[in-house]
Design a protein around this motif. Structure first.
Motif, short mmCIF file in Angstrom:
data_model
loop_
_atom_site.label_atom_id
_atom_site.label_comp_id
_atom_site.label_asym_id
_atom_site.label_seq_id
_atom_site.Cartn_x
_atom_site.Cartn_y
_atom_site.Cartn_z
N VAL A 231 52.45 -5.36 22.67
CA VAL A 231 51.00 -5.33 22.59
C VAL A 231 50.46 -4.67 23.85
CG1 VAL A 231 48.93 -6.73 22.46
CG2 VAL A 231 50.96 -7.44 21.23
N HIS A 232 49.60 -3.68 23.66
CA HIS A 232 49.00 -2.95 24.76
C HIS A 232 50.06 -2.36 25.68
CE1 HIS A 232 44.89 -3.80 23.81
NE2 HIS A 232 45.19 -5.09 23.66
N ASN A 312 50.84 0.45 18.01
CA ASN A 312 51.39 -0.48 18.99
C ASN A 312 50.36 -1.47 19.50
OD1 ASN A 312 54.23 0.24 19.40
ND2 ASN A 312 53.41 2.23 19.99
N GLU A 313 49.10 -1.32 19.04
CA GLU A 313 48.05 -2.23 19.49
C GLU A 313 47.28 -2.74 18.27
OE1 GLU A 313 45.78 -0.28 22.52
OE2 GLU A 313 47.51 0.04 23.82
N GLU A 314 45.97 -2.49 18.20
CA GLU A 314 45.20 -2.86 17.02
C GLU A 314 45.11 -1.68 16.07
OE1 GLU A 314 42.24 -6.43 18.34
OE2 GLU A 314 41.35 -4.45 18.16
#
Length: 470
Positions: A231-232, A312-314
């Motif tokens: 995440v992030h 890889n994030e939202e």
């Protein structure tokens, strides 16, 4: 009050008596002092009449006040009775909840015992398989001997040996068949126990959610992370396959075991990147992910069709890509939710997704989960956005009023693509435009994170012994 009434009663009598003796009407030659005295008596008469009217008004007011107080007492009595009945119902619910907990605990113990027995059976089966292999080798040796015996007449000892080995092999085969039957029965019993546990846990979760305060699910369930999900991470690795896998589950079956971004190519579609999450002994294709509100989900119809965000994030994978995956066969839809107290829940549906000609119509049928359902079942739900209303039978546009594209049917149900709202935003209109889960009978539950994933219904690649948490 009694003194005032007596005064009001006596004053008119005195005044009338004075009026009868009033000489002013007969003798115009009275002195000024006498006439002034009679003028004062007229004023007293007027004042007495006013006090009399005031007394009547006070009397009416007292009667009206008494009536209102009687109404209040009746309402208080009704409230006390309702509160008492509610207390009795609450006690019954708590007793039922405790019974369900005890039954669940017993079933879990039985489930563990059956699992241990099944493991022992599997071990015995493995031993029997090894014995069968050895016996097969002996049978091959016997076939050679039989070939030779076809040429030469066997001796009595050889004949006895052949009969003995044949009987032994038949006995071993019978033993293996019996053990396989026992193992099959045990597996059936395991499935039945597992289904009972899921149903009981679902009932417990439903009872607890009804009693819980707003903005929080219940129980402190946690999820054992199978594989860390990035995440992030701006440098997250994007894995490239050869582009022939139709979905993430096929990648897993081919040996891939790490969560990340991969390239897939569904049948009849162009290749594109997806995020594959490895968990529960398989891999799921993630179609939506929200963790911190860094991405605005109030997008247009074209954006929801093609997809947007960072895998890889939202992100939102895209309706067209999701449809190209699900049209290959039957799939499970899994929704994972986390509230602002870090409690986690999940729910899974059997579902079907239509193509663009149907506005990507979604039909759901709940399978199981740890939270009450908040999406209509057996109903055609058409996807819509603020700039593309899908003929929803309501008086206004849900996406325009509640933000974010979604499969709306009623504007006060659930919207996992709504505005990301923190618990500090206390305004009701603001919160109802937010990211929430809304069971049909219950409050709005604000969410901190969501994840929507799909997986084929092929049981060979899906392990249903997963923990009952998200």
């Amino acid at each position: 009050m009694n003194i005032i009434l007596v005064f009001l009663f006596i004053a008119p009598l005195a005044l009338s008596a004075g009026a009868e003796k009033d000489p002013s009407s007969f003798d115009p030659a009275l002195s000024p002092e006498t006439r002034s005295r009679f003028a004062m008596l007229d004023d007293v008469r007027i004042l007495a009449n006013g006090l009399l009217e005031l007394g009547h008004g006070l009397k009416d007011f007292v009667h009206k006040t008494k009536g209102q107080m009687n109404d209040i007492f009746e309402k208080l009595y009704i409230f006390d009775r309702s509160f008492y009945e509610l207390s009795l119902q609450t006690s019954e619910i708590k007793e039922e909840e405790e019974q369900l907990r005890q039954t669940t605990a017993r079933l879990q113990i039985n489930n563990e015992e059956i699992k241990n027995l099944s493991q022992e059976m599997n071990s015995k089966i493995e031993d029997l398989i090894q014995n069968k292999i050895q016996l097969q080798e002996q049978v091959w040796g016997l076939e050679d001997k039989v070939t030779k015996l076809a040429i030469t007449q066997p001796s009595m000892e050889e004949t006895k040996e052949i009969s003995s080995l044949k009987a032994f092999v038949e006995q071993q085969d019978n033993d293996i068949k019996q053990l396989l039957k026992v193992v099959e029965d045990q597996h059936i019993e395991l499935d039945r126990q597992h289904n009972q546990i899921l149903e009981l846990e679902d009932k417990l979760n439903h009872i607890e959610l009804q009693e819980h305060a707003e903005n929080s699910f219940v129980e402190e369930l946690t999820e054992p992370e199978d594989t860390p999900v990035p995440v992030h991470n701006a440098t997250a690795v994007t894995y490239r396959s050869d582009g022939t896998a139709p979905d993430c589950t096929a990648l897993y079956n081919s040996g891939t075991r790490s969560s990340g971004v991969y390239t897939i190519k569904p049948n009849g579609s162009e290749a594109f990147d997806v995020y594959c999450e490895m968990k529960f002994g398989s891999s799921w294709t993630v179609i939506q992910k929200r963790v911190d509100g860094s991405l605005d989900f109030n997008q247009t119809w074209d954006a929801y069709t093609s997809g947007f965000g960072d895998l890889n994030e939202e992100f939102w994978l895209g309706l067209n890509k999701t449809y190209s995956i699900t049209k290959q066969g039957d799939y499970i839809l899994r929704i994972e939710l986390q509230d602002w107290k870090d409690n986690k829940r999940y729910i899974e549906y059997a579902f079907s997704l239509g193509g663009p000609e149907t506005n990507y119509t979604l039909q759901l049928s709940r399978m199981f989960g740890s939270i009450p359902n908040a999406l209509p079942e057996q109903t055609e739900l058409r996807f819509s956005t603020a700039d593309h209303e899908a003929n929803i039978a309501i008086d206004y546009n849900c996406p325009e009023n509640y933000l974010g594209g979604w499969w709306h049917s009623e504007c006060e149900e659930t919207n996992l693509n709504g505005k990301y709202v923190t618990p500090r935003s206390r305004g009701r209109p603001e919160r109802r435009k937010g990211l929430y889960w809304k069971p049909k009978k219950g409050r709005y539950y604000l969410l901190k994170s969501t994840k929507i994933m799909i997986h084929p219904t092929d049981l060979k690649s899906f392990d249903f012994t997963q923990p009952n948490v998200i």
